[in-house]
Design a protein around this motif. Structure first.
Motif, PDB file in Angstrom:
ATOM      1  N   GLN A 191      29.579  -6.635 -33.992  1.00  0.00           N
ATOM      2  CA  GLN A 191      29.068  -5.274 -34.040  1.00  0.00           C
ATOM      3  C   GLN A 191      28.208  -5.055 -35.287  1.00  0.00           C
ATOM      4  O   GLN A 191      27.221  -4.318 -35.240  1.00  0.00           O
ATOM      5  CB  GLN A 191      30.234  -4.283 -34.022  1.00  0.00           C
ATOM      6  N   PRO A 241      26.358  -5.361 -28.869  1.00  0.00           N
ATOM      7  CA  PRO A 241      27.507  -4.718 -28.223  1.00  0.00           C
ATOM      8  C   PRO A 241      28.594  -5.730 -27.882  1.00  0.00           C
ATOM      9  O   PRO A 241      28.319  -6.899 -27.623  1.00  0.00           O
ATOM     10  CB  PRO A 241      26.907  -4.109 -26.951  1.00  0.00           C
ATOM     11  N   SER A 297      30.412   1.654 -29.275  1.00  0.00           N
ATOM     12  CA  SER A 297      29.953   0.382 -29.850  1.00  0.00           C
ATOM     13  C   SER A 297      30.119  -0.782 -28.879  1.00  0.00           C
ATOM     14  O   SER A 297      29.690  -1.894 -29.171  1.00  0.00           O
ATOM     15  CB  SER A 297      30.719   0.074 -31.133  1.00  0.00           C
ATOM     16  N   ARG A 348      21.492   1.489 -21.818  1.00  0.00           N
ATOM     17  CA  ARG A 348      22.881   1.606 -22.270  1.00  0.00           C
ATOM     18  C   ARG A 348      23.198   0.564 -23.334  1.00  0.00           C
ATOM     19  O   ARG A 348      23.860   0.861 -24.332  1.00  0.00           O
ATOM     20  CB  ARG A 348      23.819   1.441 -21.073  1.00  0.00           C
ATOM     21  N   ARG A 349      22.694  -0.627 -23.149  1.00  0.00           N
ATOM     22  CA  ARG A 349      22.960  -1.686 -24.105  1.00  0.00           C
ATOM     23  C   ARG A 349      22.329  -1.363 -25.464  1.00  0.00           C
ATOM     24  O   ARG A 349      22.923  -1.612 -26.521  1.00  0.00           O
ATOM     25  CB  ARG A 349      22.433  -3.020 -23.571  1.00  0.00           C
ATOM     26  N   LEU A 361      24.524   1.220 -27.180  1.00  0.00           N
ATOM     27  CA  LEU A 361      25.737   0.613 -27.717  1.00  0.00           C
ATOM     28  C   LEU A 361      25.426  -0.232 -28.953  1.00  0.00           C
ATOM     29  O   LEU A 361      26.238  -0.310 -29.882  1.00  0.00           O
ATOM     30  CB  LEU A 361      26.421  -0.244 -26.652  1.00  0.00           C
TER      31      LEU A 361
END
Length: 417
Positions: free
Chosen positions: A331, A336, A354, A379-380, A383
């Protein structure tokens, strides 16, 4: 009893050396923990001596790994051919080596004994009693918790370990838990005194594990990874507890459904069974994804950070993790994490912020979670940004500051006892 501002710490790590490469054999997150915490404590004026069992006649008796941090290799039993389960029979010899090292010092040299894993706790119990200094213990994993969430085919932890852990819990002046969940396990499963249990989250080297400056195409070219594939990265020991086989089975589910199958990169060596890597490759062949599996040996931290940055997703499917250092480090690089909703991973990975927490170890559930995330660039990216923010919570300097306070509290408990 108090601990001086520049304490002398005897750090015990019997079964695995901080000098070993994490990701193979018994070397893993605990190695990183001991090394990084020791160096962070040294930056605050502490003097740390790490005692670990010698595993080769070629090893020097002492190695200075950083200013004010010394590793001592203690001869205890044959250098080779012993695994972790054989070591209880060598604790007497290891203890003798530790006591002899202290005997060469001035009286009252060490201010605190900090032990890691139950084997070290057994040795530290005697050393702390002999030197009349506080005993601080970090379990890292708990036998009862592991046995409650065994991987298929994995052997349960023996009763001797459970009894040993109970003894250390009873004798320690302070117990350090990585997360609130581990602290609760110590109290509920081992009847630890809540006043002696302290939560200190491990840290991440935020200079090494950072988003970096190289773009993903350049990183993949440098590492010899496919330029255009979706890449899922697993970093850790190849063993049932860490569950890399679950990721292979999930890829098999995607192949069976006719969906896009990512490339799975496994950075790790065999642990427990010497044939573990070959078994993983055989499984990939059986489920029809042999051409999508890349297995490479474990690498150093700087290169590991590059692999994290090069991946689309880092997967941590473990059946149990007291903390989940790989997830925290991934992270910090802005990648992600898809992780099992177990142990410390529930603290490290903020579901939907995360990374993604997967509620079970069903390959179909994992196939869906990976496919959904790999197929959604927006979305990735969200994150990834959340992962970088989440990593700011963890730093070794902060962990060292908290640990010094724990040492002082442990000294007060020792005085009262």
């Amino acid at each position: 009893m108090t601990v001086r501002d520049d304490p002398r710490i005897a750090m015990l790590s019997v079964h695995t050396s901080p000098l070993d490469q994490p990701g193979t054999g018994d070397a893993g997150g605990m190695n990183v923990y001991v090394t990084e915490l020791s160096q962070a404590l040294a930056r605050r004026g502490a003097q740390v001596e790490i005692f670990t069992r010698a595993t080769s006649s070629a090893q020097p008796t002492k190695v200075e790994v950083a200013e004010r941090v010394l590793v001592r290799h203690v001869a205890a039993g044959p250098f080779e051919g012993l695994d972790k389960n054989d070591l209880p029979g060598q604790l007497c010899a290891f203890t003798a080596g530790v006591l002899r090292a202290e005997a060469r010092r001035a009286v009252g040299w060490y201010d605190v004994v900090h032990t890691h894993y139950w084997l070290s706790g057994q040795v530290g119990w005697l050393a702390a009693d002999r030197w009349d200094v506080p005993l601080v213990h970090t379990m890292h994993t708990l036998a009862r918790v592991k046995n409650a969430a065994l991987a298929p085919g994995d052997a349960p932890e023996p009763l001797g370990r459970i009894i040993g852990e109970e003894q250390v819990v009873e004798e320690a002046d302070a117990l350090v838990a990585n997360t609130d969940a581990e602290a609760s396990d110590l109290v509920a499963d081992y009847h630890a005194d809540p006043a002696r249990v302290h939560v200190v989250a491990p840290g991440v080297d935020l200079e090494v594990f950072s988003p970096g400056t190289l773009g993903r195409p350049a990183l993949r070219a440098a590492l010899g990874l496919p330029a255009d594939d979706r890449i899922v990265l697993f970093a850790g020991r190849v063993q049932p507890l860490k569950a890399p086989d679950l990721l292979v089975r999930a890829m098999g589910v995607l192949a069976e459904r006719g969906e896009a199958v990512p490339t799975l990169v496994v950075l790790g060596g065999a642990s427990g069974r010497p044939t573990a890597v070959r078994e993983l490759e055989a499984l990939a062949y059986q489920v029809g994804v042999a051409d999508r599996l890349v297995v490479r040996p474990p690498v150093g931290r700087e290169v590991l950070a590059q692999y994290f940055r090069a991946a689309d997703v880092v997967a941590v499917p473990s059946h149990n993790e007291s903390f989940g250092l790989v997830a925290a480090e991934a992270q910090a690089t802005g990648t992600p994490v898809v992780a099992a909703a177990v142990g410390g991973l529930r603290t490290i990975v903020e579901d939907g912020v995360s990374g993604v927490l997967v509620p079970d170890h069903d390959p179909r559930t994992w196939a869906r979670a990976l496919a959904d995330l790999l197929g959604d660039d927006v979305r990735r990216a969200a994150l990834a940004a959340g992962a970088r923010r989440a990593s700011a919570r963890f730093g070794w300097d902060a962990a060292a500051e908290q640990m010094l306070k724990v040492y002082e509290l442990a000294a007060q408990v020792r005085s009262a006892r």
